[in-house]
Design an enzyme around this catalytic site. Structure first.
Site, PDB file in Angstrom:
ATOM      1  N   ARG A 115       5.135  15.381   4.351  1.00  0.00           N
ATOM      2  CA  ARG A 115       4.956  16.049   5.579  1.00  0.00           C
ATOM      3  C   ARG A 115       6.220  16.416   6.436  1.00  0.00           C
ATOM      4  NH1 ARG A 115       4.981  17.788   9.763  1.00  0.00           N
ATOM      5  NH2 ARG A 115       3.390  17.697  11.323  1.00  0.00           N
ATOM      6  N   TYR A 116       7.086  15.678   6.422  1.00  0.00           N
ATOM      7  CA  TYR A 116       8.517  15.799   7.021  1.00  0.00           C
ATOM      8  C   TYR A 116       9.577  16.265   6.118  1.00  0.00           C
ATOM      9  CZ  TYR A 116       6.247  12.528  10.392  1.00  0.00           C
ATOM     10  OH  TYR A 116       5.105  12.128  11.518  1.00  0.00           O
ATOM     11  N   ARG A 119      11.840  13.311   4.037  1.00  0.00           N
ATOM     12  CA  ARG A 119      11.305  12.248   3.856  1.00  0.00           C
ATOM     13  C   ARG A 119       9.834  12.289   3.237  1.00  0.00           C
ATOM     14  NH1 ARG A 119      11.728  12.852   8.750  1.00  0.00           N
ATOM     15  NH2 ARG A 119      10.206  11.804  10.371  1.00  0.00           N
ATOM     16  N   CYS A 128      -4.384  -4.156  -2.397  1.00  0.00           N
ATOM     17  CA  CYS A 128      -3.459  -4.806  -1.529  1.00  0.00           C
ATOM     18  C   CYS A 128      -3.995  -6.372  -1.704  1.00  0.00           C
ATOM     19  CB  CYS A 128      -4.072  -4.388   0.078  1.00  0.00           C
ATOM     20  SG  CYS A 128      -3.362  -2.667   0.513  1.00  0.00           S
ATOM     21  N   CYS A 132      -7.355  -4.687   5.358  1.00  0.00           N
ATOM     22  CA  CYS A 132      -7.489  -4.840   6.863  1.00  0.00           C
ATOM     23  C   CYS A 132      -8.644  -3.649   7.279  1.00  0.00           C
ATOM     24  CB  CYS A 132      -6.207  -3.807   7.422  1.00  0.00           C
ATOM     25  SG  CYS A 132      -4.499  -4.758   7.052  1.00  0.00           S
ATOM     26  N   CYS A 135      -8.288   0.165   7.962  1.00  0.00           N
ATOM     27  CA  CYS A 135      -7.139   0.687   6.996  1.00  0.00           C
ATOM     28  C   CYS A 135      -7.229   2.438   7.306  1.00  0.00           C
ATOM     29  CB  CYS A 135      -7.569   0.479   5.717  1.00  0.00           C
ATOM     30  SG  CYS A 135      -6.722   1.444   4.256  1.00  0.00           S
ATOM     31  N   ARG A 137      -6.011   4.341   5.124  1.00  0.00           N
ATOM     32  CA  ARG A 137      -6.216   4.832   3.850  1.00  0.00           C
ATOM     33  C   ARG A 137      -7.683   4.500   3.073  1.00  0.00           C
ATOM     34  NH1 ARG A 137      -0.718   4.498   3.151  1.00  0.00           N
ATOM     35  NH2 ARG A 137      -0.052   6.302   4.495  1.00  0.00           N
ATOM     36  N   ASP A 296      -6.021   5.097  14.086  1.00  0.00           N
ATOM     37  CA  ASP A 296      -6.444   6.332  13.547  1.00  0.00           C
ATOM     38  C   ASP A 296      -7.747   6.570  13.821  1.00  0.00           C
ATOM     39  OD1 ASP A 296      -3.832   7.236  12.988  1.00  0.00           O
ATOM     40  OD2 ASP A 296      -3.756   6.162  11.104  1.00  0.00           O
ATOM     41  N   ASP A 333      -0.482   9.026  15.684  1.00  0.00           N
ATOM     42  CA  ASP A 333      -0.452   9.751  14.354  1.00  0.00           C
ATOM     43  C   ASP A 333      -1.379  10.706  14.583  1.00  0.00           C
ATOM     44  OD1 ASP A 333       0.473  10.695  11.965  1.00  0.00           O
ATOM     45  OD2 ASP A 333       0.518   8.837  11.116  1.00  0.00           O
ATOM     46  N   LYS A 340       3.719  11.746  13.428  1.00  0.00           N
ATOM     47  CA  LYS A 340       3.801  10.852  14.342  1.00  0.00           C
ATOM     48  C   LYS A 340       4.275  11.427  15.575  1.00  0.00           C
ATOM     49  CE  LYS A 340       4.668   7.221  10.862  1.00  0.00           C
ATOM     50  NZ  LYS A 340       4.394   7.795   9.811  1.00  0.00           N
TER      51      LYS A 340
HETATM   52  C1  LIG Z   1       4.859   7.558   8.585  1.00  0.00           C
HETATM   53  C2  LIG Z   1       5.353   8.740   7.537  1.00  0.00           C
HETATM   54  C3  LIG Z   1       6.648   8.792   7.061  1.00  0.00           C
HETATM   55  C4  LIG Z   1       7.719   7.946   7.749  1.00  0.00           C
HETATM   56  O1  LIG Z   1       7.772   8.285   9.251  1.00  0.00           O
HETATM   57  P1  LIG Z   1       9.121   7.613   9.916  1.00  0.00           P
HETATM   58  O2  LIG Z   1       8.718   8.123  11.607  1.00  0.00           O
HETATM   59  O3  LIG Z   1      10.348   8.359   9.380  1.00  0.00           O
HETATM   60  O4  LIG Z   1       9.106   6.111   9.820  1.00  0.00           O
HETATM   61  C5  LIG Z   1       6.874   9.814   6.166  1.00  0.00           C
HETATM   62  N1  LIG Z   1       5.970  10.479   5.606  1.00  0.00           N
HETATM   63  C6  LIG Z   1       4.401  10.252   6.180  1.00  0.00           C
HETATM   64  C7  LIG Z   1       3.519  11.132   5.435  1.00  0.00           C
HETATM   65  C8  LIG Z   1       4.091   9.492   7.125  1.00  0.00           C
HETATM   66  O5  LIG Z   1       2.878   9.241   7.445  1.00  0.00           O
END
Ligand SMILES: *Cc1c(COP(=O)(O)O)cnc(C)c1O
Length: 447
Positions: A115-116, A119, A128, A132, A135, A137, A296, A333, A340
């Protein structure tokens, strides 16, 4: 060392020998999931019985350790509400979605969410230690038939190898720490073979559900893969026991920085005083509060949702009132996959040319005078600016600030505002483009 709470066992487990109780395999294989089993620990409410007897519900499992934290006489016990289903779980609500964060759309290969820019989220299991009720997911978690295969894993590794902008891999699921130690070790080994992966993170609730899993052996294995960060998931101060404190101590002693992610849950922790107690207790066991999430829009969690204003009120009650280290970031989110988004009380009241008016947590209002002569940073003489790895795709707000563009427009913006062209499109219906507003679905195609 933290010694306030020595956690009790539910009376039902009084005769279980110490070495069994402290064996995580025993805890896993003695999880509770049925009306009959729960009734041995405390009596269930009508709402809980109904939910447990409904088929097709999100999976229920609770470790003997975690269920022992529940006050048997309190039907609204904050631990109980998190893991025992209630009939409200079956109620739908407007804006409810199956995959509210659009993770599946962001997955280049099954189980990998990119997504980012730098990372990825890597889902390594759907299992798990306990489940929860809120959840995010629940569409895949708990369902053994959805577990990721060897081919999925190889495809995830292949994608990471050929995607050098990924410098941070976040292992989640499900819970990575319920995997067999050999498999977890293999995943970490394979990730560490990829030179551009700088940090590895694990998101886990195992220390909370089953602190005995955090053995010295496990910690010794994990420390071979530094830099490794771990986020745990505690929602209420009553989850912070001597056992959890010791598990966290073992992890920090092998050099793993610990953070905590909480979810804001109605009836559990939607209270400034509870949140303050929670974050202060976390810092005492050397766990840094990281995020507090707005719940969520996921199926089954309607009864846990609070207004966003509740989160802002909580942040108002933390910042300034307690150690900065104890203050998490409150996050919504974004539904539809926007990622986020931090949400905060407003601290900036006004501004003019060289003055900024700010208020503090007490309501003290101050003027900060800005420099009248500021020599702007010069990217052409800055080696960091020169070497900067380019971010692929649109650079968003940062791009505007860097002068890479003048505006960001919603999809369909030009067409909507093109009054002249509109006449032509109305004649030719095929070219009509609806404004990019949808309920989680991509529906901007030409009709
Ligand atoms: C939460 C999340 C992350 C990590 O986000 P940070 O703000 O760096 O902790 C990375 N990828 C996805 C898809 C996420 O939902």
């Amino acid at each position: 060392m933290y010694t306030q709470i020595i956690s009790k066992r539910a009376p039902f487990y009084a005769d279980v020998p110490e070495e069994k109780w402290n064996d995580w395999r025993w805890q896993l294989s003695h999880r509770l999931n049925s009306v009959d089993e729960f009734e041995k620990i405390f009596s269930l409410t009508k709402s809980e019985q109904k939910a447990l007897q409904t088929s097709g519900m999100f999976r229920v499992e609770i470790t003997p350790y975690f269920i022992s934290l529940i006050d048997p006489d309190d039907p609204n016990d904050p631990v109980r509400l998190q893991v025992i289903p209630r009939s409200e779980e079956m109620q739908s609500f407007t804006a409810m979605m199956e995959d509210s964060l659009a993770e599946d759309r962001h997955s280049p290969v099954p189980g990998l969410v990119h997504r980012y820019p730098d990372r990825v989220l890597m889902l390594v299991t759907t299992q798990c230690a306990s489940y929860c009720r809120y959840c995010t997911r629940s569409r895949i978690v708990g369902d053994p038939s959805q577990t990721f295969s060897r081919q999925d894993f190889e495809a995830q590794i292949e994608y990471l190898k050929k995607t050098p902008q990924v410098r941070d891999v976040l292992l989640s699921g499900g819970d990575p720490l319920v995997l067999a130690p050999k498999i977890l070790k293999e995943i970490l080994t394979r990730l560490r073979e990829i030179p551009h992966i700088e940090i590895i993170r694990i998101g886990t609730r195992v220390p909370v559900f089953m602190p005995m899993r955090i053995t010295q052996d496990l910690c010794d294995m994990l420390q071979e893969f530094h830099p490794l960060w771990i986020n745990i998931h505690v929602n209420h101060p009553s989850e912070i026991t001597q056992e959890l404190a010791e598990a966290c101590d073992r992890m920090t002693r092998v050099g793993i920085p610990l953070g905590n992610q909480s979810v804001l849950l109605a009836g559990v922790n939607d209270c400034v005083q509870i949140q303050r107690e929670l974050v202060q207790k976390l810092t005492r066991i050397r766990v840094r509060p990281y995020y507090l999430y707005q719940c969520d829009l996921v199926e089954g969690s309607g009864h846990f949702r609070t207004p966003v204003a509740k989160g802002i009120e909580i942040m108002e009650g933390l910042r300034g009132h307690t150690s900065g280290y104890a203050v998490p970031q409150y996050i919504v989110d974004a539904p539809g996959g926007g990622g986020k988004i931090p949400v905060n009380p407003n601290y900036q009241i006004s501004a003019s040319d060289h003055k900024v008016i700010l208020r503090n947590y007490e309501g003290y209002v101050t003027m900060y005078e800005e420099p009248t002569e500021y020599k702007p940073h010069d990217p052409s003489s800055c080696s960091y600016c020169q070497d900067k790895r380019p971010e692929p795709g649109q650079a968003g707000i940062t791009g505007l600030l860097e002068g890479k563009g003048m505006f960001i427009k919603p999809e369909g913006f030009d067409e909507i505002h093109d009054r002249h062209g509109l006449q032509h499109r109305l004649k030719d219906k095929k070219k009509w483009i609806p404004l990019g507003i949808g309920a989680g679905k991509e529906d901007n195609s030409e009709k």
